[in-house]
Design a protein around this motif. Structure first.
Motif, PDB file in Angstrom:
ATOM      1  N   VAL A 146      69.783   9.619  38.414  1.00 22.45           N
ATOM      2  CA  VAL A 146      70.459   8.397  38.851  1.00 22.45           C
ATOM      3  C   VAL A 146      69.821   7.866  40.129  1.00 22.45           C
ATOM      4  N   SER A 147      69.529   8.744  41.072  1.00 19.84           N
ATOM      5  CA  SER A 147      68.902   8.315  42.326  1.00 19.84           C
ATOM      6  C   SER A 147      67.529   7.710  42.076  1.00 19.84           C
ATOM      7  N   ASP A 148      66.784   8.286  41.143  1.00 25.48           N
ATOM      8  CA  ASP A 148      65.461   7.739  40.829  1.00 25.48           C
ATOM      9  C   ASP A 148      65.567   6.345  40.204  1.00 25.48           C
ATOM     10  N   ARG A 149      66.564   6.132  39.352  1.00 26.47           N
ATOM     11  CA  ARG A 149      66.743   4.808  38.753  1.00 26.47           C
ATOM     12  C   ARG A 149      67.149   3.778  39.807  1.00 26.47           C
ATOM     13  N   VAL A 150      67.975   4.192  40.748  1.00 30.04           N
ATOM     14  CA  VAL A 150      68.348   3.286  41.838  1.00 30.04           C
ATOM     15  C   VAL A 150      67.127   2.938  42.680  1.00 30.04           C
ATOM     16  N   GLN A 151      66.273   3.919  42.926  1.00 28.98           N
ATOM     17  CA  GLN A 151      65.070   3.668  43.715  1.00 28.98           C
ATOM     18  C   GLN A 151      64.149   2.676  43.015  1.00 28.98           C
ATOM     19  N   ARG A 152      64.002   2.813  41.701  1.00 28.73           N
ATOM     20  CA  ARG A 152      63.149   1.877  40.964  1.00 28.73           C
ATOM     21  C   ARG A 152      63.743   0.472  40.932  1.00 28.73           C
ATOM     22  N   GLU A 153      65.072   0.380  40.870  1.00 28.73           N
ATOM     23  CA  GLU A 153      65.720  -0.923  40.747  1.00 28.73           C
ATOM     24  C   GLU A 153      65.833  -1.648  42.084  1.00 28.73           C
ATOM     25  N   TYR A 207      66.857  -4.270  57.340  1.00 26.62           N
ATOM     26  CA  TYR A 207      67.701  -3.722  56.285  1.00 26.62           C
ATOM     27  C   TYR A 207      66.908  -2.671  55.515  1.00 26.62           C
ATOM     28  N   GLY A 208      67.614  -1.694  54.985  1.00 23.36           N
ATOM     29  CA  GLY A 208      66.954  -0.633  54.239  1.00 23.36           C
ATOM     30  C   GLY A 208      67.956   0.177  53.444  1.00 23.36           C
ATOM     31  N   MET A 209      67.444   1.117  52.646  1.00 24.49           N
ATOM     32  CA  MET A 209      68.271   1.959  51.790  1.00 24.49           C
ATOM     33  C   MET A 209      67.843   3.410  51.970  1.00 24.49           C
ATOM     34  N   VAL A 210      68.822   4.299  52.116  1.00 29.43           N
ATOM     35  CA  VAL A 210      68.552   5.726  52.284  1.00 29.43           C
ATOM     36  C   VAL A 210      69.427   6.493  51.305  1.00 29.43           C
ATOM     37  N   PHE A 211      68.916   7.636  50.861  1.00 29.25           N
ATOM     38  CA  PHE A 211      69.665   8.517  49.972  1.00 29.25           C
ATOM     39  C   PHE A 211      70.231   9.655  50.808  1.00 29.25           C
ATOM     40  N   LEU A 212      71.542   9.856  50.671  1.00 31.03           N
ATOM     41  CA  LEU A 212      72.255  10.827  51.485  1.00 31.03           C
ATOM     42  C   LEU A 212      72.824  11.912  50.590  1.00 31.03           C
ATOM     43  N   GLY A 213      73.580  12.825  51.193  1.00 32.07           N
ATOM     44  CA  GLY A 213      74.304  13.826  50.419  1.00 32.07           C
ATOM     45  C   GLY A 213      73.572  15.149  50.332  1.00 32.07           C
ATOM     46  N   GLU A 214      74.367  16.228  50.345  1.00 30.94           N
ATOM     47  CA  GLU A 214      73.803  17.565  50.277  1.00 30.94           C
ATOM     48  C   GLU A 214      73.173  17.847  48.923  1.00 30.94           C
ATOM     49  N   LYS A 215      73.698  17.252  47.865  1.00 30.42           N
ATOM     50  CA  LYS A 215      73.158  17.532  46.544  1.00 30.42           C
ATOM     51  C   LYS A 215      71.793  16.892  46.365  1.00 30.42           C
ATOM     52  N   ARG A 216      71.592  15.724  46.993  1.00 22.10           N
ATOM     53  CA  ARG A 216      70.264  15.129  46.956  1.00 22.10           C
ATOM     54  C   ARG A 216      69.276  16.022  47.705  1.00 22.10           C
ATOM     55  N   LYS A 217      69.712  16.574  48.842  1.00 28.64           N
ATOM     56  CA  LYS A 217      68.848  17.482  49.589  1.00 28.64           C
ATOM     57  C   LYS A 217      68.547  18.739  48.777  1.00 28.64           C
ATOM     58  N   ALA A 218      69.554  19.219  48.033  1.00 24.30           N
ATOM     59  CA  ALA A 218      69.324  20.402  47.201  1.00 24.30           C
ATOM     60  C   ALA A 218      68.288  20.118  46.123  1.00 24.30           C
ATOM     61  N   GLY A 219      68.312  18.888  45.568  1.00 24.73           N
ATOM     62  CA  GLY A 219      67.298  18.531  44.581  1.00 24.73           C
ATOM     63  C   GLY A 219      65.904  18.518  45.183  1.00 24.73           C
ATOM     64  N   HIS A 220      65.784  17.993  46.404  1.00 28.45           N
ATOM     65  CA  HIS A 220      64.486  18.003  47.070  1.00 28.45           C
ATOM     66  C   HIS A 220      64.052  19.420  47.413  1.00 28.45           C
ATOM     67  N   SER A 221      65.021  20.308  47.630  1.00 30.68           N
ATOM     68  CA  SER A 221      64.677  21.678  47.995  1.00 30.68           C
ATOM     69  C   SER A 221      64.016  22.433  46.853  1.00 30.68           C
ATOM     70  N   ILE A 222      64.158  21.948  45.626  1.00 30.22           N
ATOM     71  CA  ILE A 222      63.510  22.614  44.498  1.00 30.22           C
ATOM     72  C   ILE A 222      61.999  22.606  44.677  1.00 30.22           C
ATOM     73  N   GLN A 223      61.455  21.494  45.149  1.00 33.88           N
ATOM     74  CA  GLN A 223      60.016  21.437  45.390  1.00 33.88           C
ATOM     75  C   GLN A 223      59.604  22.429  46.471  1.00 33.88           C
ATOM     76  N   ASP A 224      60.408  22.534  47.521  1.00 34.07           N
ATOM     77  CA  ASP A 224      60.105  23.518  48.560  1.00 34.07           C
ATOM     78  C   ASP A 224      60.193  24.940  48.015  1.00 34.07           C
ATOM     79  N   MET A 225      61.165  25.169  47.114  1.00 35.79           N
ATOM     80  CA  MET A 225      61.302  26.499  46.530  1.00 35.79           C
ATOM     81  C   MET A 225      60.104  26.840  45.649  1.00 35.79           C
ATOM     82  N   LEU A 226      59.573  25.866  44.931  1.00 31.28           N
ATOM     83  CA  LEU A 226      58.385  26.116  44.110  1.00 31.28           C
ATOM     84  C   LEU A 226      57.190  26.491  44.983  1.00 31.28           C
TER      85      LEU A 226
END
Length: 483
Positions: A276-283, A294-313
């Motif tokens: 969902v976040s990726d679709r919002v970013q594209r739109e 003006y700008g848009m930022v993605f917040l929330g711990e779950k979004r951070k957890a998704g980004h942490s997967i790359q760090d875990m890899l």
């Protein structure tokens, strides 16, 4: 009013009880005029309605819940009576309540552990509240049309009616200022302490304020009397422009900028928060390029957890490299560590099977469990290969050495794997409440270890023989060149 909210709450309560039924409902608590956000946050408002629903335990489904769980827990009575899962019940209640008149905003949440906050949380930064509200409404409409996305809302929704008064030209000519107007309005509607009197050894303040009937009428603002510096009295409506509009319920700031926050929940069976976040970013990603400030930022711990997967890899690659160099130093060989580490991919089969059998999705904690699994399965294969190499150093044939290693080391390997699986089995089969979010990690560790153990006892001897053949072949080809 509070009475209207109570009548609406009774209507909602009856609809919820009709939808759930006695076989699924354990208890129902209704709060009117107050909502408990968590253990430390309580909000009071006359239009707040909160229903806390506790469901019965679900009826066992599948082979694991029907036979394995009772056997491990030694509890053979099936207490669950609920046929539908929690998400199905929530979706049914949401569909039932969306058509109820009087509900301005509906949000259904369920107790869960893990990262806090909404599944999707997006912030829009800027200065003008109306511009932020407009972009927030546009984003809300976009999210509501996506499948699997629900409870979409923004925090800049119009609030209560407000009266704004601004000093006009006549007021300036009479010598008034905006500050004098504010003091007069504050005195009339909030009151001012003018004197203290003593009553039974207590000082009691005497406050000057308009009667409640006057303060509850919006028209009374225009007839508010203003005392001029000359002593004359005029009405507020004659010296000020009075307008009425709705204010914002809350104004947040991030990095010194005003921010509108849009939140939403997702159905993981349909779509993930990252998608969902990726679709919002594209739109909407390029929308603010032509809007300075003006700008848009993605917040929330779950979004951070998704980004942490790359760090875990990346951390997993580093961990595998460290394991390889440690084994290379132990065996004084670059080929034998690869034989030992071949056991790591064996665990992936068990990880996938365990998540499929228990109905879990592969997620961040699943990767954490697999990272821990890598060290354990390497230990099992290390025991087998190291024992075989010691026998070969004593003059044993490679085939006989590997057979003897399998015969002697099978029991320690099985005991290690079984005891580890039993140790994490409470998290796999009986995790509830705040501990439930750790279940995917335990599933990766437990089922991955069971599958890897069986494949280690069968596959590692074969890979060891192949590696030894490869070593002999390379040595035979290099020997003539050295001569």
């Amino acid at each position: 009013s509070l009475e209207d909210s109570a009548r609406l709450a009774a209507r909602i309560e009856s609809l919820v009880m009709e939808e759930i039924g006695e076989d699924e409902l354990d208890s129902l608590l209704t709060n009117v005029g107050v909502t408990f956000v968590d253990f430390t946050t309580i909000k009071f408002e006359s239009n707040y309605i909160q229903l806390i629903v506790d469901l019965e335990k679900p009826r066992p489904h599948g082979f694991i819940e029907r036979w394995i769980t009772p056997l491990v827990s030694l509890r053979f009575s099936r207490e669950g009576t609920r046929e539908r899962d929690t998400l199905t019940v929530i979706n049914a209640i949401r569909a039932r309540l969306q058509t109820v008149p009087g509900i301005q905003r509906l949000s259904i949440l369920r107790t869960q552990g893990g990262p806090a906050g909404s599944d999707v949380e997006i912030g829009i930064l800027g200065e003008d509240i109306e511009v932020l509200r407009g972009h927030g409404d546009r984003l809300v409409r976009f999210l509501r049309q996506l499948p699997g996305v629900y409870d979409v809302r923004q925090d800049l929704e119009p609030g209560k009616l407000e009266y704004h008064y601004t000093l006009n030209e006549r007021g300036r000519q009479l010598g008034l200022t905006q500050r004098l107007l504010a003091e007069a309005v504050r005195t009339g509607f909030q009151g001012r302490t003018v004197v203290h009197v003593t009553r039974e050894d207590h000082r009691v303040p005497v406050r000057l304020i308009y009667p409640r009937q006057v303060r509850s009428e919006g028209a009374a603002l225009e007839t508010l009397q203003i005392v001029l510096p000359t002593g004359k009295v005029v009405y507020l409506g004659d010296v000020a422009e009075i307008t009425m509009s709705r204010g914002a319920n809350v104004v947040k700031r991030r990095d010194m900028q005003r921010m509108a926050t849009v939140t939403a929940e997702v159905d993981p069976a349909v779509v993930t928060a990252i998608e969902v976040s990726d679709r919002v970013q594209r739109e909407f990603g390029a929308l603010f390029d032509d809007m300075p400030g003006y700008g848009m930022v993605f917040l929330g711990e779950k979004r951070k957890a998704g980004h942490s997967i790359q760090d875990m890899l990346r951390a997993m690659v580093i961990a595998l490299a460290v394991i390889f160099f440690i084994l290379a130093a132990l065996f004084k060989s670059l080929l034998d560590p690869l034989v030992v580490m071949v056991a790591i991919p064996f665990g992936i089969i068990g990880v996938i099977f365990g998540h499929w059998a228990l109905g879990f999705h592969l997620q961040f904690l699943s990767l954490v469990g697999f990272l821990a699994l890598a060290g354990i399965v390497v230990n099992d294969s290390l025991i087998l290969v190291d024992f075989a190499k010691r026998l070969r150093d004593q003059g044993w044939d490679r085939l006989e050495a590997m057979v003897e290693a399998g015969r002697v080391r099978t029991r320690p390997i099985l005991l290690t794997s079984i005891t580890t699986f039993l140790g994490v089995s409470p998290l796999i089969f009986f995790s509830t409440g705040q501990a439930a979010f750790l279940a995917p990690m335990a599933v990766s560790l437990g089922f991955g270890l069971l599958f890897a153990t069986g494949l280690i006892l069968i596959g590692i001897p074969c890979f060891y023989m192949l590696a030894d053949d490869l070593r002999r072949m390379v040595t035979a080809r290099l020997a003539p060149r050295e001569q």
